[in-house]
Write a protein that holds these residues in place. Structure first.
Motif, PDB file in Angstrom:
ATOM      1  N   ASP A   1     -10.483   3.546   1.106  1.00 48.79           N
ATOM      2  CA  ASP A   1     -11.456   3.964   0.098  1.00 48.79           C
ATOM      3  C   ASP A   1     -11.311   5.466  -0.118  1.00 48.79           C
ATOM      4  O   ASP A   1     -11.264   6.234   0.850  1.00 48.79           O
ATOM      5  N   VAL A   2     -11.225   5.907  -1.365  1.00 48.16           N
ATOM      6  CA  VAL A   2     -11.059   7.328  -1.665  1.00 48.16           C
ATOM      7  C   VAL A   2     -12.342   7.873  -2.271  1.00 48.16           C
ATOM      8  O   VAL A   2     -13.136   7.140  -2.866  1.00 48.16           O
TER       9      VAL A   2
ATOM     10  N   ILE B   1      -1.554  -2.611   2.927  1.00 50.66           N
ATOM     11  CA  ILE B   1      -2.554  -1.579   2.679  1.00 50.66           C
ATOM     12  C   ILE B   1      -3.193  -1.820   1.318  1.00 50.66           C
ATOM     13  O   ILE B   1      -2.512  -1.817   0.294  1.00 50.66           O
ATOM     14  N   GLY B   2      -4.496  -2.036   1.324  1.00 59.04           N
ATOM     15  CA  GLY B   2      -5.221  -2.275   0.086  1.00 59.04           C
ATOM     16  C   GLY B   2      -5.765  -0.987  -0.505  1.00 59.04           C
ATOM     17  O   GLY B   2      -6.425  -0.207   0.178  1.00 59.04           O
ATOM     18  N   LEU B   3      -5.484  -0.758  -1.777  1.00 59.52           N
ATOM     19  CA  LEU B   3      -5.972   0.416  -2.508  1.00 59.52           C
ATOM     20  C   LEU B   3      -6.808  -0.057  -3.694  1.00 59.52           C
ATOM     21  O   LEU B   3      -6.548  -1.118  -4.265  1.00 59.52           O
ATOM     22  N   GLU B   4      -7.793   0.743  -4.074  1.00 62.47           N
ATOM     23  CA  GLU B   4      -8.621   0.394  -5.215  1.00 62.47           C
ATOM     24  C   GLU B   4      -7.821   0.479  -6.513  1.00 62.47           C
ATOM     25  O   GLU B   4      -7.051   1.418  -6.708  1.00 62.47           O
TER      26      GLU B   4
ATOM     27  N   LYS C   1      -2.797  -3.042  -5.023  1.00 62.09           N
ATOM     28  CA  LYS C   1      -4.055  -2.678  -5.659  1.00 62.09           C
ATOM     29  C   LYS C   1      -4.978  -3.893  -5.681  1.00 62.09           C
ATOM     30  O   LYS C   1      -4.544  -5.007  -6.006  1.00 62.09           O
ATOM     31  N   VAL C   2      -6.254  -3.687  -5.341  1.00 63.47           N
ATOM     32  CA  VAL C   2      -7.251  -4.754  -5.373  1.00 63.47           C
ATOM     33  C   VAL C   2      -8.402  -4.327  -6.277  1.00 63.47           C
ATOM     34  O   VAL C   2      -8.563  -3.157  -6.599  1.00 63.47           O
TER      35      VAL C   2
ATOM     36  N   ASN D   1     -14.822  -3.493   2.574  1.00 63.54           N
ATOM     37  CA  ASN D   1     -14.760  -4.462   1.477  1.00 63.54           C
ATOM     38  C   ASN D   1     -13.358  -4.534   0.886  1.00 63.54           C
ATOM     39  O   ASN D   1     -12.868  -5.618   0.545  1.00 63.54           O
ATOM     40  N   ILE D   2     -12.699  -3.396   0.765  1.00 61.38           N
ATOM     41  CA  ILE D   2     -11.320  -3.394   0.267  1.00 61.38           C
ATOM     42  C   ILE D   2     -10.408  -4.124   1.249  1.00 61.38           C
ATOM     43  O   ILE D   2      -9.518  -4.883   0.846  1.00 61.38           O
ATOM     44  N   ALA D   3     -10.616  -3.908   2.545  1.00 54.27           N
ATOM     45  CA  ALA D   3      -9.803  -4.596   3.559  1.00 54.27           C
ATOM     46  C   ALA D   3      -9.986  -6.110   3.471  1.00 54.27           C
ATOM     47  O   ALA D   3      -9.015  -6.876   3.578  1.00 54.27           O
ATOM     48  N   MET D   4     -11.220  -6.576   3.265  1.00 54.93           N
ATOM     49  CA  MET D   4     -11.467  -8.016   3.168  1.00 54.93           C
ATOM     50  C   MET D   4     -10.833  -8.599   1.921  1.00 54.93           C
ATOM     51  O   MET D   4     -10.283  -9.718   1.953  1.00 54.93           O
TER      52      MET D   4
END
Length: 410
Positions: free
Chosen positions: A202-203, A283-286, A337-338, A383-386
């Motif tokens: 999360d950024v 690695i999940g990014l927004e 990207k998610v 939440n991004i990880a899930m």
């Protein structure tokens, strides 16, 4: 899978070579402005083929550019006009939908090219020689210049990495030439078995990045020491631009690039730490498309509204994401990207989502349904990880990454 890197090579020129390169750069910039004026006068043309057919001979005669450079100029101008036309069309849509009242004015006059940076095509305009030397084309013929650079990048060039186009960039304050070379290297194709760990990133402004794993591990990368410096440069630049005197302009030239280099350096450090801490990970990014429009404040007094929008537009989150992406591929990980919708308002425990979960939009997250309490940025990372985990499970089941996942770095 291929990963594209940019190698920054410092050119150690003699006074004669420096003059030849500088003359070529300025002629290239003048030719860009000539073609830009032609395109504007002929219906704001963006077709590179038609531009080349109409201006090639004049570029060769007037600016004495070599043939390959004379072909690169219309392509660059055409790409610039295509970008401007896209912005004009998007602005028309936003005005029709009532999102903005301002009309985009980028095509009211011919775009002017200020930077003298020119593009070289590999094996046509430049080639690499032995003993860390490069042969570069100028208006006066080829010059062979020794270069230095990052050891790993130099090793990739010498070992025969796939080399693409390059840009000749001039650092005006230091009076130094650099060659920015694109390198394509092969990396192993990712599989669910090689990416067993899932990480959410999360950024934000308070913390430049917050990471979370499904095992409960987390890291915080603070911007407390860096963001005030970036804000200082922004305020200083604004004051100097408002003053408008010759001395203020000289000062602007002297400090130009400091803010950009500061942000780039911090983004490099943060992205490297994240990737090294989580090897062989997904690695999940927004997905930050239209993030400026989605986070724009439309309520409140005008001064406060402008200040809030300016604050949230100061850091280059897309640059941080791109650095994480290419570094991940080099360390046997992969970034995707998610969906970023409501990541900081959804409860990671019960799933309840509402704005009231963030009291006063502060750092504390309190679920109004189950009273789950946690740091708000860490909630976003979890939440991004899930969501990344769901994509990985779908990947295992189908053998393909979900269409909802936007792979980065391909």
């Amino acid at each position: 899978m291929q990963t594209v890197l940019t190698a920054k090579l410092k050119l150690n020129t003699t006074p004669e070579q420096f003059k030849a390169l500088r003359t070529t750069q300025l002629a290239y910039r003048d030719s860009l402005n000539y073609v830009s004026q032609y395109a504007f006068a002929h219906g704001k043309m963006s077709n590179a083929v038609r531009l080349q057919d109409a201006t090639y001979e004049e570029i060769r005669l007037r600016f004495h550019l070599p043939s390959q450079m004379a072909c690169s100029v219309p392509r660059q101008v055409g790409a610039s006009y295509k970008t401007l036309w896209t912005k004009v069309k998007n602005n028309a849509v936003h005005r029709k939908e009532g999102k903005t009242k301002k009309r985009y004015k980028g095509l009211d006059k011919a775009p002017t090219f200020i930077s003298p940076t020119l593009t070289y095509q590999y094996k046509k305009d430049y080639t690499f020689k032995k003993e860390q030397q490069v042969s570069i084309l100028t208006l006066e013929g080829r010059v062979i210049v020794p270069y230095t650079g990052y050891n790993k990048h130099v090793a990739l060039i010498q070992r025969g990495a796939e080399i693409g186009a390059s840009k000749l960039w001039y650092d005006k304050p230091k009076k130094q030439f650099y060659l920015l070379v694109s390198l394509a290297i092969e990396t192993a194709d990712p599989t669910p078995e090689t990416h067993k760990q899932v990480v959410g990133v999360d950024v934000g402004m308070r913390y430049l990045a917050v990471t979370a794993t499904m095992q409960g591990d987390c890291t915080f990368h603070s911007g407390k020491q860096i963001v005030p410096k970036a804000n200082h440069y922004a305020r200083l630049r604004k004051r100097l631009q408002k003053k408008g005197t010759r001395s203020a302009t000289r000062r602007l030239v002297a400090i130009s690039g400091r803010e950009r280099r500061l942000k780039a350096n911090v983004n490099h450090v943060v992205s490297k730490r994240i990737v090294l801490q989580h090897p062989q990970s997904l690695i999940g990014l927004e997905h930050l498309t239209d993030i400026r429009e989605r986070t724009k404040r439309r309520k409140g007094k005008n001064a406060k509204q402008r200040k809030a929008n300016r604050t949230f537009s100061k850091w280059s989150f897309a640059e941080l994401h791109s650095m994480i992406a290419y570094k991940a591929l080099l360390h046997r990980s992969m970034a995707i990207k998610v969906d970023a919708n409501s990541t900081s308002q959804a409860c990671p425990k019960c799933g309840h989502t509402c704005k009231e979960n963030r009291p006063n939009k502060g750092l504390l997250f309190v679920c109004q349904n189950c009273q789950y309490t946690l740091h708000a940025d860490l909630v976003g990372a979890r939440n991004i990880a899930m969501r990344t985990l769901l994509i990985r499970q779908d990947w295992i089941g189908t053998g393909l990454l979900s269409v909802r996942a936007f792979c980065v770095g391909r």
